[in-house]
Every structure is written in structure tokens, then in C-alpha cells.
Design an enzyme around this catalytic site. Sequence first.
Site, short mmCIF file in Angstrom:
data_model
loop_
_atom_site.label_atom_id
_atom_site.label_comp_id
_atom_site.label_asym_id
_atom_site.label_seq_id
_atom_site.Cartn_x
_atom_site.Cartn_y
_atom_site.Cartn_z
CE1 TYR A 1 21.15 -1.55 1.36
CE2 TYR A 1 22.03 -1.17 -0.84
CZ TYR A 1 22.09 -1.82 0.38
OH TYR A 1 23.08 -2.72 0.63
CD GLU A 2 21.68 5.02 -4.41
OE1 GLU A 2 22.39 4.73 -5.36
OE2 GLU A 2 20.73 5.83 -4.50
CG ASP B 1 18.24 3.68 5.23
OD1 ASP B 1 17.97 4.80 5.69
OD2 ASP B 1 17.37 2.82 4.96
CE LYS C 1 10.87 1.61 9.02
NZ LYS C 1 10.46 2.69 8.21
CD GLU D 1 4.45 5.45 8.36
OE1 GLU D 1 4.55 5.75 9.58
OE2 GLU D 1 5.36 5.65 7.55
CE LYS E 1 6.42 -1.34 16.48
NZ LYS E 1 5.11 -0.75 16.24
CB CYS F 1 -0.49 9.49 -38.53
SG CYS F 1 -0.67 10.76 -37.28
CB CYS G 1 -0.62 12.47 -32.45
SG CYS G 1 -1.37 12.23 -34.07
CB CYS H 1 -3.66 8.99 -35.44
SG CYS H 1 -2.15 8.34 -34.74
S1 IVH Z 1 6.97 1.95 15.53
C1 IVH Z 1 9.15 4.63 18.53
N1 IVH Z 1 5.71 0.51 13.75
O1 IVH Z 1 8.77 3.92 10.49
C2 IVH Z 1 9.05 4.05 17.21
N2 IVH Z 1 6.85 2.46 12.99
O2 IVH Z 1 11.58 4.62 10.44
C3 IVH Z 1 7.72 4.16 16.67
N3 IVH Z 1 6.59 2.93 10.60
O3 IVH Z 1 8.52 6.90 12.33
C4 IVH Z 1 7.59 3.56 15.38
N4 IVH Z 1 5.31 1.21 10.14
O4 IVH Z 1 6.66 6.31 10.65
C5 IVH Z 1 6.46 1.60 13.96
N5 IVH Z 1 4.51 -0.82 12.27
C6 IVH Z 1 5.26 0.25 12.50
C7 IVH Z 1 5.60 1.15 11.46
C8 IVH Z 1 6.41 2.24 11.76
C9 IVH Z 1 5.91 2.29 9.65
C10 IVH Z 1 7.39 4.15 10.39
C11 IVH Z 1 7.09 5.23 11.39
C12 IVH Z 1 8.40 5.55 12.02
C13 IVH Z 1 9.34 5.12 10.96
C14 IVH Z 1 10.70 4.87 11.47
#
Ligand code: IVH
Length: 680
Positions: free
Chosen positions: A35-36, A38, A116, A174, A291, A412, A427, A433
Site C-alpha cells: 500500500y505504501e 503504491d 487478483k 499467476e 477486465k 527452568c 533450552c 523442562c
Molecule cells: S490480468 C495485461 N488477471 O497482477 C494485464 N493479472 O499488477 C494482465 N494478477 O502482472 C494481467 N491476478 O501478475 C490479471 N486475475 C488476474 C490476476 C493478475 C494476479 C497479477 C499479474 C499482473 C499483476 C499486475
Amino acid sequence: MNYEEARRSIEKLTKDINHYNQTFFQEGKSLITDYEFDLLVQQLAKLEKTFPALKKKDSPTQKIGESPSKHFPTVTHRFPMSSLSNTYEEAEIQQFINRVQKLIPSATIAFVCELKLDGVAISLHYHQGILQRLVTRGDGTCGDDITANQSLIQNIPVRIDRANLPEDFYIRGEIVMPFKSFQKLNDHYATKGKLSLANPRNGTSGLLRRKEVDEAIKDLQPLTFSPYSIAAEPIIKSTQEKSLMQLKKWGFDLLSHPQYCDDLEDVISYIGDWEKKKTKLPLAIDGIVVKVNDLSQQAILGTTAKSPRWAVAYKYQPVAAETVLEDVIYQVGRTGVIVPVAQLQPVQLAGTIVKRATLHNQSEIKRLGICRGDHVYIEKGGDIIPKITKVNIKKRKKEATAIQFIQVCPACCTPLIQHPGEAHYYCTNEGFCTPQLKNQLIHFVSRNAMNITFLGAQTIGLLFDQNLVRRPADLYLLTQEKIAALPGFKEKSTHNLLRSLASSKRMPFDKVLFALGIRHVGVTVAEKLAHYFGDIDQLMSAPMEKLLVIREVGDKIAHSLICYFREENNRKHIQKLRTIGLSFTASKKETASYELAGKRFVVSGIFDGYSREDIYQYIQSKGGSIVSAVSKKVDFLLLGREPGPTKLAKASALKVPTISLASLQKGVEEGVIPYSTTID
Ligand code: IVH
């Protein structure tokens, strides 16, 4: 902000981001949270947008991931692998949908949402339906060829029905480490005295970039693959939804729970659903991906330097909280291992109240540099156990003093020792013990050991404190009266416990061996030892060299076994358990199937009348294992007709013996498979 200030900020942000990227990708370490990280990238992108003249070509906002490493062959991706733009705001999902709609005004646009997964992106190259190579995303243009590490991954189909498919196609997805594997791997590292993995993602990237991986880890097959797209020309399916269904039909495991979504409302409800359900998943996710479903619409939208315009990642805020470190207590494990545990001011975190966090060992305390009374951040990341991520230095009191690791056992007072190369302190007062003895009892009755039900940690504590039980053998001397006198034990529960104790006597030798709780002897090692040696006498009298014959047994385990059996107290205890009737001999069936225990085979060529699968099954049923590449660690190259010339040449160069199927079968029947000498 004026131009000069912006220039300085951009410079500093770029330097920091590059540094975090470098340590993350090259060393597998996260110095700050995702998070930090990003937030820093977002800050930089914002400044670059306001001051475009200051935007550098090699800015980290324009780069994907990591440069390919020098340790693996570099491969150029035929279709580049981009990254995703991400957001932590639901409002930005609306903006994404608006943008897409604006770019394709006349069409109805539908979406697919997927989890993800938090792992490592990879591309699988198939040629004529056969798996050729595994390549990491790298910088999006070139990645590392990590095919050599394929055996770490459980579920990649090596062959796909190629009817109507282009000659070459690429499956992207992944690689992740499920929590179960993460746990097993950390247990494995703990027995080796190595530092534990911070989280499953670091574990995944660390394992994949290893040049050499222990066989024991390969056997665990700790990694899993989940695909998210097919890259091919011409495209194979017309929508994302259909592509995923096709991948499923080809035998891939789809772990991303995809869902077709008509509009923003559907997308938001998917995000909300998974925010609640994500803690129940067997693996870590860090958000969801939205997507555009139609691949021709995706093509119209295209891709920017770093990420496609047809997708966006919504990331869940990490579950973190700030609290006060009240104290550090030290627990003593059954092997004497000392584990520091942070005592925290209770705080609400992801639905539970957290009062404790693990600190692993002394190095972790040093790394965090914590003082008693510090304000600390705790996080529940991939791993379920909360951990301290860092100290809020601003709130540290002047008089605060650093936590000093203890030098004697908290129970102990025996001085602690550290074995060479191990991170933990121990230990050594093994037979006396109190917490060690109690934990040994808890281990003895546990599910993977003797599986004695109706006997929890609390009852064991009670039995121990009342001097009724000190070592496992004492459990079998418990009588109906003694149990019935314990709080909470009525007639039925007393009967159940007695029955469970009686039936545990039928547990096989390997379980009994594991139940003894010998340091570094886990379930698998106990199984291999039991099968190889057949009974406790053979095992107890085995010298170091004989123990080391078993692949899973290294110096540390062998040494631990020898020390354990040398101890008079332990030998007497084993004798007691034997008299009680516990099994210290492996059954015929168990030993019979282990003629190839510890042997590694590479298989090459055609075996008339047998499929490859038959051959693999045969070897595995006899306790052997299959690896894909010839190396010094391989025991035999099993040759069929027309074996691969490269494998043959390599076996000859490395002096790996070759063997025919007939000789192997004969050897197994006669029980004379020599250990790594040439047979044929
Ligand atoms: S689509 C063109 N779908 O997230 C983009 N990525 O931060 C293709 N990731 O490089 C990625 N789960 O490693 C897609 N269901 C998913 C995903 C996914 C994990 C990862 C992937 C990507 C990264 C981007």
C-alpha cells in the site's frame, strides 16, 4: 509546488521507488507495505502529470517489474506482458468504466471480474500443444526462463489437445503459494533452523529464482498456477469469459473465481463480496481485476506503456492497526526452541481482537528494533498470524529501552544455546523442562501423530500438574477412576478417552516415530525412516552414513537422531512404550513398497506396452521419485526405446547410471537396487 520543488520531489520519489523495487525483485524483501509503495508511485505519477517536462523516460511509473536476472537464460516475450493500473478507490472504477465507454461509445460493454492473486506472473509457452518453457514477466519485454523450476509447481498441464490451435500460444497466469504450503515450508525451514518466509508471495518469488532447490522442497510441490489469459495469433476465443472456460477444459485450475459483470453495480458487489470472503480463501489475494470481456473491444482500447486500458485492478486496503507493545514473553517449544511472542494492547483487526503477534526469533526483534511500550503497526497479511511490521518511532518515549533477548530458559533457567547456523535459541534441559514435557505430550496426542482424541492441551496441563502424566507412556497408565476425577470428564468422555488411547496402540510405526517428537523429524522424514529401516532397533543402531542414505535426511536430522537415541532416558521411554504395545515395526506392506526409497529417476524414451504415466506410477509406488532433468543428484536414467540424446549425453557426462525397465523390475523383485552404481 513550484518547478524546482517538483524536480526535487520527483528525484527523491524515483530514487526511493527504485530502491524498493530493487530490494523487492532482486532480494525478495518488502521494506514497505504494498500500500505504501503504491502510494509513492501514485504520488510520482501525479507530479509527472503536472510537470510533464520533468518526466524521465526511465521513470518507475513507466517500467514493469524487474529486469531479467543474470542467473537464468533471458527470453523475449513474443507478446509483451504488461502490468495493471491500480486503485484503492471504488470511485475510480466508475471513472474506468466511463473512460472505456467514451473510447467505444457505440457498443455495449460487459466486464469480467477476477480475483487478483498475490504471486508471480508467468508465461507458459506451448508449441504444437506441448509445454516448452516457463518464463517470468520480468520487465514485460524479457523475462527469465525458469523451466528448471517447473517441478515446484503442482498443476501445469504439459500437453494440450492441439486441434484447431495455432502452432505457438502462450498462457499467462499467476504462480502462488497456498497458505498450506507456506505453513509446511516454514515448518521445514524451522527444522533446518532457517529464517521463516515473510509471506507467501515473497516465498513464491524466492523459490522461483533459486538455482538449486532441496529435494524435500520439490517433493512438497509448494506452488500452484492459475491462468488468466491466452496470448495467441489469431486469438483462440473471442471473450475473456470464453478464454477462461477453455483454460478450464484444458485442465488448468482456475483459482481466480471469475464472474461476468454487466455494469458498475455488478462489479461493486463482486468487490464487496470478496472483501468479506477473502480471508476464507486458501491463498492470498491483494485485490480484484476488472477486465473488458470482449477481446475485440480490448484490442480497440489498446495498451499504454505500462498497462492495458481495458483493465484495472482494485486493491483492498491492507488490514493494519496500531497498538502498544506491552511486553515480550518467551515460549518454550517441545524441542526446547525459544519463540518470542509480542504481548499487545488488545486491538481490533480484520474482525478479530489481536492480543499477540509472533516475533519468530532474536533476529526479528533486532530487525524491528522494538522497545517495550513502543507503538507498533500490526498487519494480517497473507499469513493468518498477525505480525508486527514496524515501529511508530515518532511515538517512542525517551526512556524506552530496547528489548533484550533472554539468555536462560524462562521455565527452568537453563542457559540457552544456539546451534551453529540456526536462527533459534534452545533450552537443553530436554527431559525435565516443564513446558517442553507438556508440549511433547501435546505433540504425541496430536492428529498427525497418535491421534488421541478427547485430550486437549488443557487436560494435558492438568494431568501434568497433578503429577499423573509426565511422559507419553504415562498416558497409557491412566485408569477410569483417574480420568473420571478430572474436571469436565463424565462417564461418556472418560470412556471415549480410554477407547482413543487403546486404539492409538494400533498406530503404524511411522506415526509412533513422529509422535516421539525427535527434533527435526517431521511427518515425511518419520515415514521415510520407518519404511527404510523397518524397525526401531535397526534405526537406533544406524550409524550416521546409513542414516544419510535417505534423501530427506541431512546432517542435521541424522545428528539429531543419533543424539536422541544416545540418551538413556529416551531409550528407556521407548522400551516402556514398546511394553505397552505400541508399534515399533513397520508392517510388511509398508516396507515392501519402498524398494526405491530415496532414489530419483529421470525417464526417457518409449516403453512398449506402458504409458509414461504407468512408468511414473510404478516408480512412485516403490518409493522413488521422478525428476525432469538429469543432474548429479539423479540416481538413474530409466531408458526406453529412442531415448532423448541430450539426456543420454548428460547422463554419460555426469556418470549417472542408466537402467532398463526390465532390469529395474528385476532389481525391485530381488531387492538389489544398488545405490548409485551403474547397472546396465
Ligand atoms: S490480468 C495485461 N488477471 O497482477 C494485464 N493479472 O499488477 C494482465 N494478477 O502482472 C494481467 N491476478 O501478475 C490479471 N486475475 C488476474 C490476476 C493478475 C494476479 C497479477 C499479474 C499482473 C499483476 C499486475
